[in-house]
Design a protein around this motif. Structure first.
Motif, PDB file in Angstrom:
ATOM      1  N   LEU A 185      40.750  28.834  37.062  1.00 20.93           N
ATOM      2  CA  LEU A 185      41.505  28.679  35.842  1.00 20.93           C
ATOM      3  C   LEU A 185      42.479  29.928  35.850  1.00 20.93           C
ATOM      4  CD1 LEU A 185      39.429  27.775  32.728  1.00 20.93           C
ATOM      5  CD2 LEU A 185      41.566  27.036  33.111  1.00 20.93           C
ATOM      6  N   PHE A 230      44.030  31.801  37.990  1.00 18.46           N
ATOM      7  CA  PHE A 230      45.129  31.896  38.902  1.00 18.46           C
ATOM      8  C   PHE A 230      46.283  31.205  38.198  1.00 18.46           C
ATOM      9  CE2 PHE A 230      48.197  30.755  42.273  1.00 18.46           C
ATOM     10  CZ  PHE A 230      48.530  31.843  42.577  1.00 18.46           C
ATOM     11  N   PRO A 231      46.186  29.944  37.810  1.00 15.43           N
ATOM     12  CA  PRO A 231      47.426  29.185  37.279  1.00 15.43           C
ATOM     13  C   PRO A 231      47.848  30.051  36.132  1.00 15.43           C
ATOM     14  CG  PRO A 231      45.828  27.749  37.846  1.00 15.43           C
ATOM     15  CD  PRO A 231      45.099  29.075  38.036  1.00 15.43           C
ATOM     16  N   VAL A 232      46.962  30.489  35.143  1.00 12.10           N
ATOM     17  CA  VAL A 232      47.580  31.025  34.050  1.00 12.10           C
ATOM     18  C   VAL A 232      48.193  32.341  34.165  1.00 12.10           C
ATOM     19  CG1 VAL A 232      46.608  32.201  31.739  1.00 12.10           C
ATOM     20  CG2 VAL A 232      45.386  29.936  32.617  1.00 12.10           C
ATOM     21  N   TYR A 282      49.460  33.318  36.732  1.00 13.57           N
ATOM     22  CA  TYR A 282      50.780  33.218  37.614  1.00 13.57           C
ATOM     23  C   TYR A 282      51.802  32.450  36.447  1.00 13.57           C
ATOM     24  CZ  TYR A 282      53.913  31.484  41.321  1.00 13.57           C
ATOM     25  OH  TYR A 282      54.983  31.253  42.196  1.00 13.57           O
ATOM     26  N   VAL A 321      31.940  31.664  30.565  1.00 14.78           N
ATOM     27  CA  VAL A 321      33.306  31.679  31.089  1.00 14.78           C
ATOM     28  C   VAL A 321      34.091  32.248  30.110  1.00 14.78           C
ATOM     29  CG1 VAL A 321      35.497  30.009  31.518  1.00 14.78           C
ATOM     30  CG2 VAL A 321      33.039  29.752  32.509  1.00 14.78           C
ATOM     31  N   TYR A 322      33.997  31.690  28.541  1.00 10.70           N
ATOM     32  CA  TYR A 322      34.822  32.296  27.568  1.00 10.70           C
ATOM     33  C   TYR A 322      34.719  33.713  27.283  1.00 10.70           C
ATOM     34  CZ  TYR A 322      36.580  32.245  22.753  1.00 10.70           C
ATOM     35  OH  TYR A 322      37.268  32.747  21.761  1.00 10.70           O
ATOM     36  N   ILE A 346      36.312  35.500  31.098  1.00 14.65           N
ATOM     37  CA  ILE A 346      37.599  35.098  31.832  1.00 14.65           C
ATOM     38  C   ILE A 346      38.900  36.174  31.649  1.00 14.65           C
ATOM     39  CG2 ILE A 346      38.842  33.703  29.997  1.00 14.65           C
ATOM     40  CD1 ILE A 346      39.103  31.725  32.400  1.00 14.65           C
ATOM     41  N   ILE A 373      41.435  37.385  34.601  1.00 15.02           N
ATOM     42  CA  ILE A 373      43.035  37.265  34.577  1.00 15.02           C
ATOM     43  C   ILE A 373      43.843  38.491  34.691  1.00 15.02           C
ATOM     44  CG2 ILE A 373      45.150  36.499  32.926  1.00 15.02           C
ATOM     45  CD1 ILE A 373      43.258  34.290  31.771  1.00 15.02           C
ATOM     46  N   PHE A 427      51.094  24.077  35.829  1.00 17.09           N
ATOM     47  CA  PHE A 427      50.441  25.659  35.506  1.00 17.09           C
ATOM     48  C   PHE A 427      50.623  25.681  34.179  1.00 17.09           C
ATOM     49  CE2 PHE A 427      50.201  28.269  39.624  1.00 17.09           C
ATOM     50  CZ  PHE A 427      49.642  26.936  40.145  1.00 17.09           C
ATOM     51  N   SER A 480      48.017  26.542  31.121  1.00 11.39           N
ATOM     52  CA  SER A 480      48.193  27.548  30.420  1.00 11.39           C
ATOM     53  C   SER A 480      47.954  27.431  28.687  1.00 11.39           C
ATOM     54  CB  SER A 480      49.175  28.445  30.862  1.00 11.39           C
ATOM     55  OG  SER A 480      49.298  28.639  32.094  1.00 11.39           O
ATOM     56  N   TYR A 520      41.742  27.082  24.193  1.00  5.35           N
ATOM     57  CA  TYR A 520      40.269  27.252  24.291  1.00  5.35           C
ATOM     58  C   TYR A 520      40.001  28.842  24.151  1.00  5.35           C
ATOM     59  CZ  TYR A 520      36.327  28.686  27.658  1.00  5.35           C
ATOM     60  OH  TYR A 520      35.145  29.050  28.027  1.00  5.35           O
TER      61      TYR A 520
END
Lengths: 299, 262
Positions: A96, A98-100, A102, A172-173, A176, A180, B13, B17, B23
């Motif tokens: 999760l 990496f995309p966020v 990025y 995870v919550y 995370i 990041i 992406f 996000s 979440y």
């Protein structure tokens, strides 16, 4: 007194308080934990310094009245569950984050700052409050159950609470943001010219991602994995509140032995197993990093 | 150039996000929302009310727990910041420091151990020493695990600071102490401030250690909240959680802004 000697004295004096505190409250006590893990359980809880390996045997076996050993996997299951949940949490966080990270790095300066602020904010908000919020959402009468019911999708889904899934969501919550931030830092350091060069050489986006961006972000991912995996191994709150006390992790098991179960030697033995797991993980990651550095230096 | 033809962008992406931030904040929003619920049963909306805030603020056990937590956090923050500042000055600025790397690892030791192990370590230590004062136990334990959180921002700030400024002060005949107080300390103040904030929040937030040590009659705020959660979800709990979150957000914002200002 010459300058060099004075210098050395100041160095020692400055470091002394911190070192003494760590020595007295952590290093020596961890040594005592080792001793306790090889001690006999006292008649009213506590322990007596009489050497035995019984606490470690207890992790694997039940001891009968006549001393016969019967294999009992109950604690082994807890250890396995802890490892699996910690690994799964780390993996999901990686996937999760990496995309966020990025996506955030592509924003303009102000938006970037705001989003990073939003990622760090939950870290400041009380952990117990954040875990508690999931009880309201996942519970029998919770937000998810109510919503699905109102939409007529599911009639009576049963509670999501007190399952392994609930624990995983909570873990995870909780952790995370710690994944990041280091990944974001390594993406920020990435030279955009390298990405453009890859495209100029007809590398597709996927190839660029796989062959250029991801390898350069590896240090951030490595740091994030350590920051997530280690506290997950010792998690206490998420399993108690979301796992319902029946599905334990190692942290709860240790807490139980020092609390209600009053079996300090067993608690100490499980603490040693937990510390060993952390150590093995850190050494494994460290060795991999060194090997990669060598390979890169040789290339 | 449209967003899609930018080679650095990847489809999916952005939406992912957005989902991620939902979440991250949905649970917090749910707690805040239901704290205004007039109904005693949390998930049944019974109209807007501030009733649960007034019950929370007049709850003597809660106020007592807040006082205990504030006292412990104040002591732990003060001690850990002084100790961490001294260590950071030697580790970053000291000349010919022997065992520099090892010393730094020792200062950061609480970060390398899972917190439950730290908790067990101090529990066994206090039982061996026969220490009975709950408050004293909490202050000692919290100081230990707050030290690395106080240390890291100060170290970062010191590393980013030009050592020449201190040299210049010394060249102008400032004594070591005057150079520190008039030049170094003002320059690293943002680091000291972030370190103190972080240590304070870590202490206020601690559950694992405080819960394991909880025998000497000193109950901290997270331990008290835990006992409430065990009694079941309630609107008052949501109101307490919301109040805690408001304080946390204010602290986090101040810390963030101080760090940004260079």
């Amino acid at each position: 007194m010459n300058a060099e000697a004075r210098n050395a004295r100041w160095n020692v004096l400055g470091l002394l308080p911190a070192q003494l505190i760590m020595l007295a409250t952590l290093i020596v006590p961890v040594g005592i934990i080792v001793l306790v893990s090889f001690s006999t359980r006292g008649p009213y809880g506590g322990f007596d310094y009489v050497f035995t390996t019984a606490p470690y045997r207890q992790i694997l076996f039940n001891e009968g009245w006549t001393g016969e050993l019967e294999f009992n996997p109950q604690y082994l299951i807890v250890v396995a569950r802890t490892m699996i949940l910690a690994a799964a949490t780390t993996f999901i966080c990686l996937l999760l984050s990496f995309p966020v990270a990025y996506f955030i790095s592509l924003q303009k300066a102000t938006a970037k700052m705001l989003l990073i602020y939003l990622v760090t904010l939950p870290f400041w908000v009380s952990m117990i409050v954040r875990v508690y919020s999931w009880i309201i959402i996942l519970g029998n009468d919770g937000v998810i159950a109510k919503t699905l019911h109102a939409l007529g999708l599911v009639d009576n889904m049963g509670s999501l609470l007190f399952t392994d899934t609930a624990m995983l969501i909570g873990l995870v919550y909780s952790y995370i943001p710690l994944m990041i931030l280091p990944i974001f830092a390594s993406i920020e350091k990435l030279d955009p010219a390298l990405v453009e060069a890859s495209h100029d050489l007809y590398g597709s986006r996927l190839t660029t991602l796989r062959r250029v961006i991801l390898p350069l972000c590896r240090p951030g991912m490595m740091a994030g994995s350590i920051l997530v995996f280690v506290p997950c191994l010792g998690a206490v709150l998420e399993p108690i509140l979301l796992g319902g006390g029946k599905t334990m992790m190692m942290g709860n098991l240790i807490q139980l032995q020092f609390g209600a179960a009053r079996n300090w030697p067993l608690g100490a033995a499980i603490s040693i197993v937990l510390m060993a797991a952390v150590l093995v993980f850190l050494v494994w990651r460290g060795l991999r990093a060194i090997r990669r550095e060598r390979a890169e230096a040789a290339a | 150039m449209s967003g899609n033809s930018d080679v650095r962008r990847y489809p999916g992406f952005g939406p992912l996000s957005v989902l991620f931030f939902v979440y991250l904040y949905l649970p917090i929003a749910v707690v805040v929302f239901y704290s205004f619920n007039a109904n005693r049963i949390v998930a049944n909306w019974g109209g807007f009310s501030l009733h649960w805030y007034s019950t929370a603020l007049s709850n003597a056990a809660l106020v007592g727990a807040v006082k205990t937590s504030l006292l412990v956090a104040a002591v732990a923050t003060t001690l850990s910041i002084v100790v961490a500042l001294m260590a950071a000055l030697v580790i970053v600025r000291g000349r010919q420091v022997r065992f520099r790397r090892a010393s730094e690892t020792i200062v950061n030791l609480p970060l390398l151990l899972p917190e439950i192990v730290v908790a067990v370590a101090v529990l066994i230590l206090f039982s061996e020493l026969g220490l009975t004062s709950g408050l004293l136990k909490l202050m000692i334990a919290h100081t230990t695990f707050c030290i690395p959180f106080a240390f890291l921002p100060i170290r970062a700030r010191l590393q980013g600071m030009d050592a020449d400024l201190e040299e210049a002060a010394r060249d102008l005949y400032a004594s070591g102490w005057v150079a520190f107080r008039r030049v170094t300390l003002p320059l690293i103040m943002p680091g000291v401030f972030s370190g103190a904030m972080l240590a304070f929040v870590i202490s206020m937030d601690d559950f694992i250690t405080s819960n394991l040590l909880n025998s000497g009659g000193a109950t901290t705020l997270p331990v008290y909240i835990f006992s409430l959660i065990k009694q079941g979800v309630s609107p008052q709990l949501n109101a307490i959680s919301t109040l805690i979150m408001i304080v946390s957000v204010v602290l986090a914002t101040v810390a963030f802004l101080v760090q940004r200002r260079r």
